[in-house]
Design a protein around this motif. Structure first.
Motif, PDB file in Angstrom:
ATOM      1  N   GLU A  93       0.717  -1.133  -0.497  1.00 24.63           N
ATOM      2  CA  GLU A  93      -0.299   0.057  -0.473  1.00 24.63           C
ATOM      3  C   GLU A  93       0.767   1.086  -0.097  1.00 24.63           C
ATOM      4  O   GLU A  93       0.691   2.570  -0.259  1.00 24.63           O
TER       5      GLU A  93
ATOM      6  N   TRP B 127     -11.431   1.257  -7.007  1.00 26.83           N
ATOM      7  CA  TRP B 127     -12.288   0.589  -6.225  1.00 26.83           C
ATOM      8  C   TRP B 127     -13.508   0.359  -6.257  1.00 26.83           C
ATOM      9  O   TRP B 127     -14.064  -0.336  -5.972  1.00 26.83           O
TER      10      TRP B 127
ATOM     11  N   TYR C  27      -8.469   4.455  -5.766  1.00 26.72           N
ATOM     12  CA  TYR C  27      -8.636   4.978  -3.693  1.00 26.72           C
ATOM     13  C   TYR C  27      -7.028   5.864  -3.953  1.00 26.72           C
ATOM     14  O   TYR C  27      -6.234   6.285  -4.574  1.00 26.72           O
TER      15      TYR C  27
ATOM     16  N   VAL D 158      -6.052   7.310   1.389  1.00 28.95           N
ATOM     17  CA  VAL D 158      -6.500   6.239   1.895  1.00 28.95           C
ATOM     18  C   VAL D 158      -5.505   4.476   2.594  1.00 28.95           C
ATOM     19  O   VAL D 158      -5.471   4.067   3.020  1.00 28.95           O
ATOM     20  N   GLN D 159      -4.665   4.851   0.932  1.00 34.60           N
ATOM     21  CA  GLN D 159      -3.471   3.729   1.060  1.00 34.60           C
ATOM     22  C   GLN D 159      -2.524   4.043   2.448  1.00 34.60           C
ATOM     23  O   GLN D 159      -2.566   2.743   2.558  1.00 34.60           O
TER      24      GLN D 159
ATOM     25  N   PHE E 162      -3.731   4.855   5.450  1.00 37.87           N
ATOM     26  CA  PHE E 162      -4.255   4.903   6.502  1.00 37.87           C
ATOM     27  C   PHE E 162      -4.393   3.228   6.430  1.00 37.87           C
ATOM     28  O   PHE E 162      -4.108   2.305   7.227  1.00 37.87           O
ATOM     29  N   LEU E 163      -4.393   2.493   5.102  1.00 34.41           N
ATOM     30  CA  LEU E 163      -4.942   0.827   5.684  1.00 34.41           C
ATOM     31  C   LEU E 163      -3.335   0.589   5.879  1.00 34.41           C
ATOM     32  O   LEU E 163      -3.433  -0.065   7.061  1.00 34.41           O
TER      33      LEU E 163
ATOM     34  N   VAL F  16     -12.608  -3.338   8.524  1.00 40.04           N
ATOM     35  CA  VAL F  16     -11.904  -2.433   7.529  1.00 40.04           C
ATOM     36  C   VAL F  16     -11.979  -3.856   6.215  1.00 40.04           C
ATOM     37  O   VAL F  16     -12.029  -3.006   5.204  1.00 40.04           O
TER      38      VAL F  16
END
Length: 343
Positions: A14, A26, A32, A36-37, A39-40, A76
């Motif tokens: 990520e 997505w 994405y 967001v990446q 965060f993941l 998630v």
């Protein structure tokens, strides 16, 4: 250890995608965002740490932290599996993959969801004083062979609930079959539907359409077959028509893994459609602009509602049937004596 390794690998992938600006789809026409990446990636690292910490004796604050991280991460990454059934159908019908990175993302999310679920289940059992392997409270080591219960069918209430949920497929499958056979419904002409669906379709999709069978309806019948196997004895012991496998015990995870992996994403997708369709019909949400072969917003709204009934019904049915199957087939460590019900 496997879940922790996944977390580190997921975070690296990520972060690399975010830094290099790689497009990871997505949904159609949406990707994405780098934030967001990242965060993941951070969440995956936290989950990896929680998996390692969960194997140790912790104080109350530590146990709460581990449980919280596992719960959030699991939720998630389960949501991140949402596109899995669509990719499976497109690959099975040789229709091509719209986004390679999108598929990789879904597969990474799915692997993480499975591993974190197993870790969370084992951790929960350990906290409750049950065997982390089989879930039964017993004395003795948690290793060696497992003793499996006798094959049994699902209770009557479970079967009735699943059959009712399967009925949700009828409006959607009936509509698509009418279109495939050349009929008109929801303001869509069968000939227009066939031209739109065949354009760019693969050989298998064209072949089934020429026989009056929509490939997605055919895929739904596979889901029904899986549902029936989860409900009845032949899903636990191979029946006579399986030839050399006849009479042997069906590996427990053989039906459970596809049931969970397809049931949960389908259920989420179906529920979203069931919520959106009435809101669009009531004007709370803007209607979808007609796109050929659809000629009106109301036609698309009705079809979205049919899709919600179909995907939600099949997905929830798979989850309900899989839960019953898992409970009925749960083994116990062969060298132990159960002292209560499984946890």
């Amino acid at each position: 250890m496997a879940a922790a390794s996944w977390g580190a690998s997921y975070a690296a992938v990520e972060a690399t995608w975010a830094v290099t600006g790689t497009t990871v789809q997505w949904k159609e026409h949406s990707a994405y965002a780098p934030g967001v990446q990242l965060f993941l990636a951070a969440l995956a690292l936290l989950a990896a740490g929680a998996c390692l910490a969960g194997t140790r004796t912790l104080a109350k604050a530590g146990r709460v932290a581990v449980a919280t991280v596992l719960s959030v991460a699991l939720a998630v990454f389960v949501v991140g599996t949402n596109g899995l059934p669509i990719y499976v159908v497109t690959m099975a019908t040789l229709s091509g993959i719209e986004s390679a990175t999108g598929l990789a993302q879904v597969l990474l999310n799915t692997a993480g969801a499975v591993l974190l679920l197993l870790v969370a289940l084992s951790y929960r059992r350990r906290l409750r004083g049950a065997c982390p392997r089989c879930g039964w409270p017993h004395a003795g080591a948690a290793d060696g062979p497992l003793a499996h219960p006798a094959a049994s069918r699902a209770p009557g209430r479970t079967r009735a609930a699943v059959y009712l949920l399967m009925c949700g497929l009828l409006p959607w499958a009936g509509t698509k079959t009418i279109w495939t056979l050349g009929g008109d419904v929801l303001g869509v002409a069968g000939d227009d539907w066939q031209r739109a669906s065949v354009a760019g379709a693969s050989g298998p999709s064209k072949a089934t359409a020429s026989a009056g069978i929509d490939v997605t309806v055919l895929a739904a019948t596979v889901g029904i077959f899986l549902l029936l196997g989860l409900l009845y004895v032949w899903g636990q012991v191979f029946p006579r028509w399986t030839l050399f496998l006849s009479g042997r015990r069906v590996p427990r995870l053989l039906p459970l893994i596809p049931a969970w992996l397809t049931g949960v994403p389908l259920a989420m997708y179906g529920v979203v459609l069931l919520v959106m369709a009435p809101l669009m019909a009531a004007g709370v949400l803007p209607g979808i602009k007609p796109d050929p072969p659809f000629t009106s917003s109301s036609g698309i709204t009705w079809f979205a509602w049919f899709g919600g009934l179909a995907f939600g019904g099949l997905g929830i049915g798979l989850v309900v049937a899989a839960r019953s199957y898992a409970a009925r087939t749960r083994p116990i460590c062969a060298g132990a004596t159960a002292t209560g019900s499984p946890k």
